[in-house]
Design an enzyme around this catalytic site. Structure first.
Site, PDB file in Angstrom:
ATOM      1  CG  ASP A 283      68.465  58.337  50.325  1.00 17.37           C
ATOM      2  OD1 ASP A 283      68.333  58.860  51.553  1.00 17.37           O
ATOM      3  OD2 ASP A 283      69.229  58.510  49.529  1.00 17.37           O
TER       4      ASP A 283
ATOM      5  CG  HIS B 129      65.923  65.657  48.699  1.00 16.65           C
ATOM      6  ND1 HIS B 129      65.757  66.177  49.765  1.00 16.65           N
ATOM      7  CD2 HIS B 129      66.627  64.696  48.839  1.00 16.65           C
ATOM      8  CE1 HIS B 129      66.510  65.790  50.672  1.00 16.65           C
ATOM      9  NE2 HIS B 129      67.106  64.847  50.124  1.00 16.65           N
TER      10      HIS B 129
HETATM   11  C1  BG6 Z   1      70.354  62.981  51.074  1.00 19.38           C
HETATM   12  C2  BG6 Z   1      70.295  61.481  50.815  1.00 19.38           C
HETATM   13  O1  BG6 Z   1      69.121  63.345  51.567  1.00 19.38           O
HETATM   14  O2  BG6 Z   1      70.425  63.594  49.897  1.00 19.38           O
HETATM   15  C3  BG6 Z   1      71.705  61.086  50.269  1.00 19.38           C
HETATM   16  O3  BG6 Z   1      69.955  60.683  51.980  1.00 19.38           O
HETATM   17  C4  BG6 Z   1      71.992  61.767  49.020  1.00 19.38           C
HETATM   18  O4  BG6 Z   1      71.722  59.701  49.769  1.00 19.38           O
HETATM   19  C5  BG6 Z   1      71.819  63.554  49.096  1.00 19.38           C
HETATM   20  O5  BG6 Z   1      73.149  61.646  48.427  1.00 19.38           O
HETATM   21  C6  BG6 Z   1      71.918  64.072  48.108  1.00 19.38           C
HETATM   22  O6  BG6 Z   1      71.879  65.551  48.204  1.00 19.38           O
HETATM   23  P1  BG6 Z   1      72.918  66.554  47.198  1.00 19.38           P
HETATM   24  O7  BG6 Z   1      72.434  67.937  47.713  1.00 19.38           O
HETATM   25  O8  BG6 Z   1      74.199  65.959  47.316  1.00 19.38           O
HETATM   26  O9  BG6 Z   1      72.287  66.540  46.047  1.00 19.38           O
END
Ligand code: BG6
Length: 491
Positions: free
Chosen positions: A235, A240
């Site tokens: 995930d 990321h």
């Molecule tokens: C998403 C995930 O890609 O990114 C989520 O699927 C996560 O589980 C989210 O909560 C986090 O993104 P941000 O911008 O809130 O840090």
């Protein structure tokens, strides 16, 4: 100003559209960045007409409007909104969509299809669009926007890719990793390549290790159906966190055009030392949150969350130690860590420097000499901090840590949402902040060996109390006792 286009949002009534896309489009309207004449077509199963959709959009956008909701902006925005009722599993829906796009007065011929739907629809929707002839335009262009997850593992990512490429070529596909739209993440490039003084230090001679840390206060909310089959490594880390690693580690690109930038990112991913089956335990750690508390409030454990299967061993916390085998980074560990239901929400990139070669200040024993750190805080506050040693006031020659904060941590006072920047890039046809397929493929190759071993070891999983900074055992990834997690700017 960009060319006007018609943006079709599949899944217009879903979470992503309501929480992110529509507010982002409203903010672009407010900033006068939407081309005159551009339209937004919501596509969903609800039996709504334009008026109902406009009313619903206003309801969603109003509480999320930055700096206060502005009815006059909403009035302009509303004029762009249309709704088309349809079911993505019904092939005829795409013919109706084509007819709608051709027959509705004033819709620009340039098309953007945004898949704010589950990944299981990406392939079928791309095919539906192609059968209806919407993937090619005689006049203008047709673009497809998809969000991670790009597949579930290497194999499924390849299969999805083949399916998309049957009808759309690479120039038409925009793969979003919304972290690349965050301004501090983009700031990594500016910080590195607009400041010459850092470059001589940015390598294995001076850097001890790098941490890329993402902590979320929230749990899995209503997403058990998605999350339980996925887990933290897929995930967050596969997408990321690995993207952030590429920006920290890449060589200066020839220029900032999409291909030069992505070529350098790909070189980093390709240089990551594969984790062998035997090394998985030494280089990867996973855990799941159990019941805990935050500020006196009890928090449920993962297994008690709605929709989580009994006895699930899905990880909600994952940490990885990676090495990049190139001249710049050989043997510098990169630690990537993510967790849900942590003490609080915070993401940062922390770069720790080595100790000076000789200890001159005898009043400060070597084990108390703090190293230099560069901290790039991504959220909730956007901040750059450098930690330096200075002399303590007084007669002794003792050192202590002083912090240099860029603009007192208010670098970005106007919190632009990542989606605003990314949607604008799609309209402008700029691929620089979108993933090329080779990045996706290589990122899967990094995590795949760990996923395979973890899939076989499903009996037990370590745990950490909800509301904590995660399991202390994860520190076993470090090589030395003086290395430890930087949870947040001050912790
Ligand atoms: C998403 C995930 O890609 O990114 C989520 O699927 C996560 O589980 C989210 O909560 C986090 O993104 P941000 O911008 O809130 O840090």
């Amino acid at each position: 100003m960009t060319e006007p286009c018609t943006l079709v949002v599949f899944g217009a009534t879903g979470n992503l559209a309501r929480n992110k896309l529509l507010p982002a489009l409203y903010h672009l309207e407010e900033a006068e960045r939407l081309a005159p004449g551009s339209r937004i077509v919501g596509f969903g199963r609800r039996d709504w007409d334009d008026a109902e959709w406009r009313r619903r959009v206003e309801e969603e956008v109003a509480p999320r409007a930055r700096g206060g909701f502005k009815p006059e902006v909403m009035a302009r925005f509303s004029e762009r909104l249309h709704f088309l009722q349809g079911d993505l599993t019904d092939a005829a829906a795409f013919d109706r969509l084509r007819a709608f796009l051709e027959q509705t007065e004033g819709l620009p011929p340039n098309l953007v299809f945004y898949m704010a739907v589950g990944p299981e629809f990406y392939g079928p929707v791309a095919e539906g669009l192609a059968v209806a002839g919407l993937h090619r335009r005689e006049q203008g262009w047709s673009r497809l926007v998809i969000e991670k997850p790009f597949g579930y593992d290497l194999e499924s990512a390849e299969a999805l890719e083949k399916r998309l490429h049957r009808h759309f070529d690479e120039t038409q596909i925009y793969r979003i990793d919304h972290y690349l739209g965050k301004s501090t993440v983009q700031n990594v490039l500016v910080f590195r390549f607009a400041n010459l003084m850092l470059e001589p230090l940015w390598n294995r001679n001076y850097i001890d290790h790098v941490q890329i840390i993402h902590s979320e206060a929230r749990g899995i909310e209503q997403r058990a159906g998605y999350y339980d089959g996925v887990g933290a490594l897929r995930d967050m880390i596969q997408s990321h966190l690995l993207q952030m690693l590429t920006l920290v580690a890449m060589e200066p690109p020839a220029n900032l055009d999409a291909e030069s930038l992505r070529d350098e990112k790909v070189k980093v991913l390709r240089s990551i030392r594969p984790i062998t089956r035997e090394a998985v335990n030494a280089q990867a750690f996973r855990a799941q949150y159990r019941a805990g508390e935050r500020d006196g409030e009890p928090l449920r454990g993962y297994l008690e969350e709605e929709g989580v299967p009994h006895g699930s061993t899905t990880e909600t916390f994952a940490a990885l130690k990676l090495y990049i085998d190139n001249w710049r980074w050989r043997n510098v560990p990169f630690f990537l860590r993510t967790g849900k239901r942590m003490r609080r929400r915070n993401s940062l990139i922390a770069i720790r420097f080595k100790h000076p070669p000789q200890l001159l200040f005898r009043e400060t024993p070597i084990d108390q000499l703090e190293p230099n750190w560069i901290l790039l805080n991504i959220q909730p506050s956007e901040c750059m901090r450098i930690e330096l040693q200075v002399k303590q006031p007084g007669l002794e020659m003792r050192t202590h840590t002083e912090r240099l904060d860029a603009s007192q941590c208010t670098l970005q006072q106007i919190g632009i949402d990542a989606y605003e920047a990314l949607i604008l890039d799609v309209f402008e046809g700029d691929h620089a902040l979108f993933l090329r397929y080779d990045e996706v493929d290589l990122a899967w190759r990094v995590v795949d060996p760990v996923l395979k071993v973890w899939a076989l070891e499903r009996d037990v999983i370590a745990s950490y109390p909800a509301g904590s900074w995660g399991p202390p055992e994860s520190a076993r990834l470090f090589d030395r006792a003086d290395q430890q997690w930087r949870n947040a700017l001050d912790e």
